[in-house]
Design a protein around this motif. Structure first.
Motif, PDB file in Angstrom:
ATOM      1  N   MET A   1       0.846  -1.199   0.000  1.00  0.00           N
ATOM      2  CA  MET A   1       0.000   0.000   0.000  1.00  0.00           C
ATOM      3  C   MET A   1       0.885   1.254   0.000  1.00  0.00           C
ATOM      4  SD  MET A   1      -2.682   1.354   2.932  1.00  0.00           S
ATOM      5  CE  MET A   1      -3.758  -0.067   2.793  1.00  0.00           C
ATOM      6  N   SER A   2       0.574   2.193  -0.912  1.00  0.00           N
ATOM      7  CA  SER A   2       1.315   3.447  -0.945  1.00  0.00           C
ATOM      8  C   SER A   2       0.938   4.304   0.249  1.00  0.00           C
ATOM      9  CB  SER A   2       1.011   4.199  -2.241  1.00  0.00           C
ATOM     10  OG  SER A   2       1.418   3.447  -3.363  1.00  0.00           O
ATOM     11  N   MET A   3       1.931   5.007   0.781  1.00  0.00           N
ATOM     12  CA  MET A   3       1.720   5.780   1.995  1.00  0.00           C
ATOM     13  C   MET A   3       2.045   7.261   1.760  1.00  0.00           C
ATOM     14  SD  MET A   3       0.684   3.372   4.012  1.00  0.00           S
ATOM     15  CE  MET A   3       0.795   3.983   5.712  1.00  0.00           C
ATOM     16  N   SER A   4       1.522   8.084   2.655  1.00  0.00           N
ATOM     17  CA  SER A   4       1.746   9.526   2.612  1.00  0.00           C
ATOM     18  C   SER A   4       2.031  10.011   4.028  1.00  0.00           C
ATOM     19  CB  SER A   4       0.494  10.226   2.053  1.00  0.00           C
ATOM     20  OG  SER A   4       0.546  11.614   2.242  1.00  0.00           O
ATOM     21  N   THR A   5       2.820  11.047   4.144  1.00  0.00           N
ATOM     22  CA  THR A   5       3.089  11.639   5.455  1.00  0.00           C
ATOM     23  C   THR A   5       1.985  12.628   5.808  1.00  0.00           C
ATOM     24  OG1 THR A   5       5.465  11.421   5.113  1.00  0.00           O
ATOM     25  CG2 THR A   5       4.751  12.966   6.816  1.00  0.00           C
ATOM     26  N   ALA A   6       1.516  12.566   7.040  1.00  0.00           N
ATOM     27  CA  ALA A   6       0.433  13.441   7.485  1.00  0.00           C
ATOM     28  C   ALA A   6       0.564  13.685   8.987  1.00  0.00           C
ATOM     29  CB  ALA A   6      -0.926  12.821   7.171  1.00  0.00           C
ATOM     30  N   ILE A   7      -0.172  14.662   9.466  1.00  0.00           N
ATOM     31  CA  ILE A   7      -0.316  14.895  10.904  1.00  0.00           C
ATOM     32  C   ILE A   7      -1.602  14.221  11.359  1.00  0.00           C
ATOM     33  CG2 ILE A   7      -0.761  16.640  12.674  1.00  0.00           C
ATOM     34  CD1 ILE A   7       2.110  16.686  11.778  1.00  0.00           C
ATOM     35  N   THR A   8      -1.522  13.439  12.429  1.00  0.00           N
ATOM     36  CA  THR A   8      -2.714  12.803  12.986  1.00  0.00           C
ATOM     37  C   THR A   8      -2.782  13.052  14.487  1.00  0.00           C
ATOM     38  OG1 THR A   8      -1.613  10.699  13.466  1.00  0.00           O
ATOM     39  CG2 THR A   8      -2.582  10.952  11.265  1.00  0.00           C
ATOM     40  N   PHE A   9      -3.983  12.830  15.043  1.00  0.00           N
ATOM     41  CA  PHE A   9      -4.097  12.733  16.497  1.00  0.00           C
ATOM     42  C   PHE A   9      -5.057  11.596  16.818  1.00  0.00           C
ATOM     43  CE2 PHE A   9      -7.329  15.780  15.292  1.00  0.00           C
ATOM     44  CZ  PHE A   9      -8.407  15.600  16.149  1.00  0.00           C
ATOM     45  N   SER A  10      -4.738  10.876  17.893  1.00  0.00           N
ATOM     46  CA  SER A  10      -5.500   9.682  18.261  1.00  0.00           C
ATOM     47  C   SER A  10      -6.220   9.825  19.587  1.00  0.00           C
ATOM     48  CB  SER A  10      -4.566   8.464  18.307  1.00  0.00           C
ATOM     49  OG  SER A  10      -4.036   8.218  17.015  1.00  0.00           O
ATOM     50  N   GLU A  11      -6.158  11.001  20.173  1.00  0.00           N
ATOM     51  CA  GLU A  11      -6.908  11.315  21.387  1.00  0.00           C
ATOM     52  C   GLU A  11      -7.048  12.830  21.456  1.00  0.00           C
ATOM     53  OE1 GLU A  11      -4.795  10.625  25.048  1.00  0.00           O
ATOM     54  OE2 GLU A  11      -2.856  10.803  24.040  1.00  0.00           O
ATOM     55  N   TYR A  12      -8.063  13.288  22.194  1.00  0.00           N
ATOM     56  CA  TYR A  12      -8.221  14.722  22.406  1.00  0.00           C
ATOM     57  C   TYR A  12      -7.167  15.205  23.395  1.00  0.00           C
ATOM     58  CZ  TYR A  12     -12.828  14.156  20.217  1.00  0.00           C
ATOM     59  OH  TYR A  12     -13.849  13.878  19.351  1.00  0.00           O
ATOM     60  N   GLY A  13      -6.761  16.466  23.218  1.00  0.00           N
ATOM     61  CA  GLY A  13      -5.780  17.006  24.150  1.00  0.00           C
ATOM     62  C   GLY A  13      -5.159  18.282  23.619  1.00  0.00           C
ATOM     63  N   GLY A  14      -3.987  18.620  24.163  1.00  0.00           N
ATOM     64  CA  GLY A  14      -3.270  19.813  23.759  1.00  0.00           C
ATOM     65  C   GLY A  14      -2.536  19.600  22.449  1.00  0.00           C
ATOM     66  N   PRO A  15      -1.783  20.604  22.010  1.00  0.00           N
ATOM     67  CA  PRO A  15      -1.054  20.488  20.745  1.00  0.00           C
ATOM     68  C   PRO A  15      -0.136  19.272  20.688  1.00  0.00           C
ATOM     69  CG  PRO A  15      -1.026  22.764  21.512  1.00  0.00           C
ATOM     70  CD  PRO A  15      -1.632  21.957  22.615  1.00  0.00           C
ATOM     71  N   GLU A  16       0.290  18.790  21.858  1.00  0.00           N
ATOM     72  CA  GLU A  16       1.240  17.674  21.873  1.00  0.00           C
ATOM     73  C   GLU A  16       0.649  16.367  21.355  1.00  0.00           C
ATOM     74  OE1 GLU A  16      -1.056  17.626  25.655  1.00  0.00           O
ATOM     75  OE2 GLU A  16       0.046  19.182  24.562  1.00  0.00           O
ATOM     76  N   VAL A  17      -0.689  16.265  21.210  1.00  0.00           N
ATOM     77  CA  VAL A  17      -1.270  15.027  20.684  1.00  0.00           C
ATOM     78  C   VAL A  17      -1.100  14.921  19.165  1.00  0.00           C
ATOM     79  CG1 VAL A  17      -2.949  14.910  22.563  1.00  0.00           C
ATOM     80  CG2 VAL A  17      -3.631  15.923  20.365  1.00  0.00           C
TER      81      VAL A  17
END
Length: 304
Positions: A1-17
């Motif tokens: 599967m071809s992949m791409s770089t992205a920003i994700t978050f897997s929980e709610y929280g501050g910018p550090e998520v």
């Protein structure tokens, strides 16, 4: 599967998520295009969604790639798409704008005179500004009061209204007054006594009010124009108790037709959408922190 770089978050929280991640490369369906994203805007709603403040109206499936406002170059076109490979376009991503690649259902041609950063920065704020002016039906020669005229949406609304021959009064913080005056409005300070200051600035009265501030100004605004139908807000949750229209939550209420008009105004030098800072994609957390701390004077964008 071809992949791409992205920003994700897997929980709610501050910018550090927010985390730099690998996600599946999206494939365009019929009518869609995939773009190599050159710039994506960071909007306050992205911050609120990440923090969990929008759970009641915007459910999230984790992991989520935030962001919608993008500009880039068409990399692949689905059957029946309105843009071709190599075209420079901008618009609202179907999902996940904080990414190297994104899908657009409705791509708009980016004029050569408009940078990728400006095109992305203009999408949400420009659409909101034009939508409110359209809903209010403000005509040339009439007077429009814009609350929060120094903010991102307010700044665009001032310029669009002025370009249409509308007289604009704008409530602002003291540090924004000179800049807003230069954009074509009559700036008045917000805060206690704002109604009297607006009346002094507009002795012939105000025809309509656009509230971008959410600063508790709806009651005074309705009293000022004498008709709740002539007041609209994108920011005050107490709208219903004042009989005022809230615009922005219903996708069917959107006004994407404004985007090419705005791009043409920018290309002609009649609209400025200032980009305060452009960050590499990997620094999305810093971009969110800047917006939360209200450090930015203008739009923040990411460069994937």
């Amino acid at each position: 599967m071809s992949m791409s770089t992205a920003i994700t978050f897997s929980e709610y929280g501050g910018p550090e998520v927010l985390a730099l991640s690998q996600v599946a490369l999206p494939e365009p369906g019929p009518g869609q295009v995939r773009i190599r994203v050159r710039a994506t805007a960071v909007n306050p709603i992205d911050v609120r969604i990440r923090a969990g403040a929008m759970q009641g109206v915007f459910p999230v499936v984790f992991p989520m790639v935030p962001g919608w406002d993008v500009a880039g170059v068409v990399d692949k076109a689905g059957e029946g798409a309105t843009a071709s490979v190599g075209d420079e376009v901008f618009g609202v991503a179907s999902a996940g704008g904080y990414s190297q690649y994104a899908l657009l259902d409705r791509p708009f041609a980016k004029p050569a005179e408009v940078s990728f950063e400006t095109a992305a920065a203009m999408v949400t704020v420009g659409e909101a500004a034009c939508r409110a002016i359209e809903h209010l039906g403000v005509q040339p020669g009439q007077t429009l009061l814009i609350h929060g005229a120094g903010g991102s949406v307010g700044t665009v609304a001032v310029q669009v209204a002025a370009a249409r021959g509308i007289t604009v009064i704008g409530t602002v913080a003291e540090q924004d007054a000179e800049r807003v005056n230069a954009l074509g409005a009559r700036a008045v300070l917000y805060g206690e006594g704002w109604v009297e200051r607006v009346k002094a600035a507009a002795p012939d009265g105000v025809d309509s009010v656009f509230d971008t501030s959410g600063a508790g100004v709806l009651a005074g605004s309705v009293a000022l124009v004498g008709d709740a139908d002539k007041v609209i807000t994108i920011a005050d949750p107490s709208f219903a108790q004042h009989g005022v229209r809230f615009t922005g939550m219903d996708p069917a209420d959107r006004f994407p037709e404004a985007l090419p008009q705005l791009a043409a105004l920018i290309a002609a030098g009649k609209l400025d959408v200032p980009v305060w800072h452009a960050y590499p994609l990997a620094e999305a957390a810093q971009a969110h922190a800047d917006i939360e701390a209200r450090r930015n004077q203008g739009k923040v964008v990411l460069l994937p």
